[in-house]
Design a protein around this motif. Structure first.
Motif, PDB file in Angstrom:
ATOM      1  N   MET A   5       0.845  -1.201   0.000  1.00 56.39           N
ATOM      2  CA  MET A   5       0.000   0.000   0.000  1.00 56.39           C
ATOM      3  C   MET A   5       0.881   1.251   0.000  1.00 56.39           C
ATOM      4  N   ILE A   6       0.672   2.125  -0.969  1.00 57.23           N
ATOM      5  CA  ILE A   6       1.434   3.364  -1.057  1.00 57.23           C
ATOM      6  C   ILE A   6       0.714   4.449  -0.256  1.00 57.23           C
ATOM      7  N   ARG A   7       1.395   4.987   0.738  1.00 53.99           N
ATOM      8  CA  ARG A   7       0.823   6.016   1.597  1.00 53.99           C
ATOM      9  C   ARG A   7       1.134   7.390   1.001  1.00 53.99           C
ATOM     10  N   VAL A   8       0.075   8.101   0.582  1.00 51.99           N
ATOM     11  CA  VAL A   8       0.231   9.347  -0.157  1.00 51.99           C
ATOM     12  C   VAL A   8      -0.218  10.552   0.658  1.00 51.99           C
ATOM     13  N   LEU A   9       0.620  11.583   0.655  1.00 48.83           N
ATOM     14  CA  LEU A   9       0.291  12.866   1.275  1.00 48.83           C
ATOM     15  C   LEU A   9       0.070  13.878   0.163  1.00 48.83           C
ATOM     16  N   LEU A  10      -1.036  14.605   0.220  1.00 51.11           N
ATOM     17  CA  LEU A  10      -1.381  15.590  -0.802  1.00 51.11           C
ATOM     18  C   LEU A  10      -1.133  16.996  -0.270  1.00 51.11           C
ATOM     19  N   ALA A  11      -0.311  17.771  -0.956  1.00 47.62           N
ATOM     20  CA  ALA A  11       0.009  19.129  -0.521  1.00 47.62           C
ATOM     21  C   ALA A  11      -0.352  20.116  -1.629  1.00 47.62           C
ATOM     22  N   ASP A  12      -1.409  20.888  -1.395  1.00 46.16           N
ATOM     23  CA  ASP A  12      -1.865  21.889  -2.362  1.00 46.16           C
ATOM     24  C   ASP A  12      -2.725  22.895  -1.609  1.00 46.16           C
ATOM     25  N   ASP A  13      -2.572  24.175  -1.929  1.00 48.21           N
ATOM     26  CA  ASP A  13      -3.323  25.185  -1.184  1.00 48.21           C
ATOM     27  C   ASP A  13      -4.764  25.321  -1.652  1.00 48.21           C
ATOM     28  N   GLN A  14      -5.143  24.637  -2.719  1.00 47.14           N
ATOM     29  CA  GLN A  14      -6.513  24.694  -3.214  1.00 47.14           C
ATOM     30  C   GLN A  14      -7.307  23.483  -2.715  1.00 47.14           C
ATOM     31  N   THR A  15      -8.326  23.757  -1.933  1.00 43.76           N
ATOM     32  CA  THR A  15      -9.122  22.691  -1.326  1.00 43.76           C
ATOM     33  C   THR A  15      -9.744  21.764  -2.366  1.00 43.76           C
ATOM     34  N   LEU A  16     -10.273  22.332  -3.435  1.00 40.86           N
ATOM     35  CA  LEU A  16     -10.915  21.518  -4.461  1.00 40.86           C
ATOM     36  C   LEU A  16      -9.917  20.606  -5.170  1.00 40.86           C
ATOM     37  N   VAL A  17      -8.723  21.107  -5.383  1.00 44.08           N
ATOM     38  CA  VAL A  17      -7.692  20.290  -6.031  1.00 44.08           C
ATOM     39  C   VAL A  17      -7.338  19.107  -5.136  1.00 44.08           C
ATOM     40  N   ARG A  18      -7.142  19.388  -3.846  1.00 42.21           N
ATOM     41  CA  ARG A  18      -6.821  18.297  -2.916  1.00 42.21           C
ATOM     42  C   ARG A  18      -7.949  17.274  -2.874  1.00 42.21           C
ATOM     43  N   ALA A  19      -9.181  17.756  -2.851  1.00 41.75           N
ATOM     44  CA  ALA A  19     -10.334  16.851  -2.786  1.00 41.75           C
ATOM     45  C   ALA A  19     -10.393  15.959  -4.022  1.00 41.75           C
ATOM     46  N   ALA A  20     -10.134  16.533  -5.178  1.00 42.86           N
ATOM     47  CA  ALA A  20     -10.169  15.756  -6.418  1.00 42.86           C
ATOM     48  C   ALA A  20      -9.069  14.703  -6.426  1.00 42.86           C
ATOM     49  N   PHE A  21      -7.866  15.116  -6.014  1.00 48.17           N
ATOM     50  CA  PHE A  21      -6.767  14.163  -5.977  1.00 48.17           C
ATOM     51  C   PHE A  21      -7.015  13.067  -4.934  1.00 48.17           C
ATOM     52  N   ALA A  22      -7.608  13.455  -3.808  1.00 45.53           N
ATOM     53  CA  ALA A  22      -7.887  12.479  -2.754  1.00 45.53           C
ATOM     54  C   ALA A  22      -8.869  11.420  -3.244  1.00 45.53           C
ATOM     55  N   MET A  23      -9.883  11.833  -3.974  1.00 44.59           N
ATOM     56  CA  MET A  23     -10.844  10.884  -4.526  1.00 44.59           C
ATOM     57  C   MET A  23     -10.173   9.949  -5.529  1.00 44.59           C
ATOM     58  N   LEU A  24      -9.309  10.521  -6.350  1.00 44.66           N
ATOM     59  CA  LEU A  24      -8.622   9.714  -7.363  1.00 44.66           C
ATOM     60  C   LEU A  24      -7.684   8.698  -6.717  1.00 44.66           C
ATOM     61  N   VAL A  25      -6.841   9.180  -5.806  1.00 45.46           N
ATOM     62  CA  VAL A  25      -5.894   8.282  -5.148  1.00 45.46           C
ATOM     63  C   VAL A  25      -6.632   7.217  -4.343  1.00 45.46           C
ATOM     64  N   GLY A  26      -7.716   7.623  -3.667  1.00 48.25           N
ATOM     65  CA  GLY A  26      -8.486   6.686  -2.867  1.00 48.25           C
ATOM     66  C   GLY A  26      -9.184   5.624  -3.684  1.00 48.25           C
ATOM     67  N   SER A  27      -9.363   5.884  -4.978  1.00 50.44           N
ATOM     68  CA  SER A  27     -10.024   4.909  -5.842  1.00 50.44           C
ATOM     69  C   SER A  27      -9.100   3.770  -6.242  1.00 50.44           C
ATOM     70  N   ASP A  28      -7.811   3.941  -6.002  1.00 49.42           N
ATOM     71  CA  ASP A  28      -6.841   2.899  -6.345  1.00 49.42           C
ATOM     72  C   ASP A  28      -6.642   1.990  -5.143  1.00 49.42           C
ATOM     73  N   PRO A  29      -6.882   0.684  -5.286  1.00 53.20           N
ATOM     74  CA  PRO A  29      -6.761  -0.227  -4.146  1.00 53.20           C
ATOM     75  C   PRO A  29      -5.344  -0.359  -3.595  1.00 53.20           C
ATOM     76  N   GLY A  30      -4.354   0.120  -4.353  1.00 48.83           N
ATOM     77  CA  GLY A  30      -2.973   0.021  -3.887  1.00 48.83           C
ATOM     78  C   GLY A  30      -2.461   1.278  -3.236  1.00 48.83           C
ATOM     79  N   MET A  31      -3.342   2.252  -3.035  1.00 47.40           N
ATOM     80  CA  MET A  31      -2.925   3.530  -2.454  1.00 47.40           C
ATOM     81  C   MET A  31      -3.900   4.000  -1.396  1.00 47.40           C
ATOM     82  N   GLU A  32      -3.412   4.832  -0.489  1.00 45.75           N
ATOM     83  CA  GLU A  32      -4.280   5.472   0.488  1.00 45.75           C
ATOM     84  C   GLU A  32      -3.755   6.870   0.796  1.00 45.75           C
ATOM     85  N   VAL A  33      -4.670   7.802   0.998  1.00 46.12           N
ATOM     86  CA  VAL A  33      -4.304   9.164   1.362  1.00 46.12           C
ATOM     87  C   VAL A  33      -4.161   9.222   2.876  1.00 46.12           C
TER      88      VAL A  33
END
Length: 223
Positions: free
Chosen positions: A1-29
């Protein structure tokens, strides 16, 4: 499992990336940061494997945040994948020098972002040869550009290692380098590792910087 940290000052961008990364069974935010300072702190506390790092953030920009993560011995295994708005962003070279393992433009396709995370988390660098060459050529041609190792700085490398380094700078992976030079992939990988050790760099991204700064490779149109 790849543990991912998202760093971006735009809330919507982080939310979109979080949904995308969370959709992959091999990754977690494992965390989201809105500033560079938060990114550094969360990289430590959340024990992330990889940070998807925006360049322009308040309090501490992504370049300095990357530098602090790369310099922290306790975070030696943490990789940084930098995001930028355009592939002509001059700050990308600074991010690579600071220790980032690659970069992506923000309008990249979702599947490509996930593939990039896997690539960087596996220990490889993500470098698009065309944009990387153009960026380095332009930035290093400016009077204010920091001095590189120079031609003599590569004197410790064998002729074969110079050949391998030149191919790394062109964006080739170990398998492609092996095919080009008639080597086994394992031998190519060994050469790359030895070159990193001799030049004191942490990954392929910094090898690319070293190759261009030393003059071993000159980007097309870059002089």
């Amino acid at each position: 499992m790849i543990r991912v940290l998202l760093a971006d000052d735009q809330t919507l961008v982080r939310a979109a990336f979080a949904m995308l990364v969370g959709s992959d069974p091999g990754m977690e935010v494992v965390g989201e940061a809105a500033t560079g300072l938060e990114a550094v702190a969360l990289a430590r506390s959340a024990r992330a494997d990889l940070v998807v790092m925006d360049i322009r953030m308040p309090e501490l920009d992504g370049i300095e945040a990357t530098r602090r993560i790369a310099a922290d011995e306790d975070l030696a295994g943490v990789k940084v994948l930098v995001l930028t708005t355009y592939d002509t962003d001059d700050h990308i070279v600074g991010a690579l020098r600071a220790g980032a393992s690659g970069f992506l433009v923000k309008d990249t396709r979702p599947a490509d972002l996930l593939a990039a995370i896997r690539t960087v988390a596996a220990g490889d660098s993500l470098l698009s040869p065309g944009p990387t060459a153009r960026l380095i050529a332009r930035v290093l041609s400016t009077p204010s550009a920091p001095a590189g190792p120079g031609p003599d700085g590569l004197g410790m490398l064998s002729e074969r290692e110079r050949q391998v380094l030149a191919l790394v700078a062109r964006g080739l992976n170990n398998t492609e380098i092996a095919e080009s030079l008639g080597l086994s992939p394992l031998t190519a990988k060994t050469h790359v590792s030895r070159i990193m050790g001799k030049l004191g760099v942490r990954d392929r991204a910094q090898l690319v910087i070293a190759a261009y700064e030393s003059g071993l490779v000159v980007p097309a149109g870059g002089g």
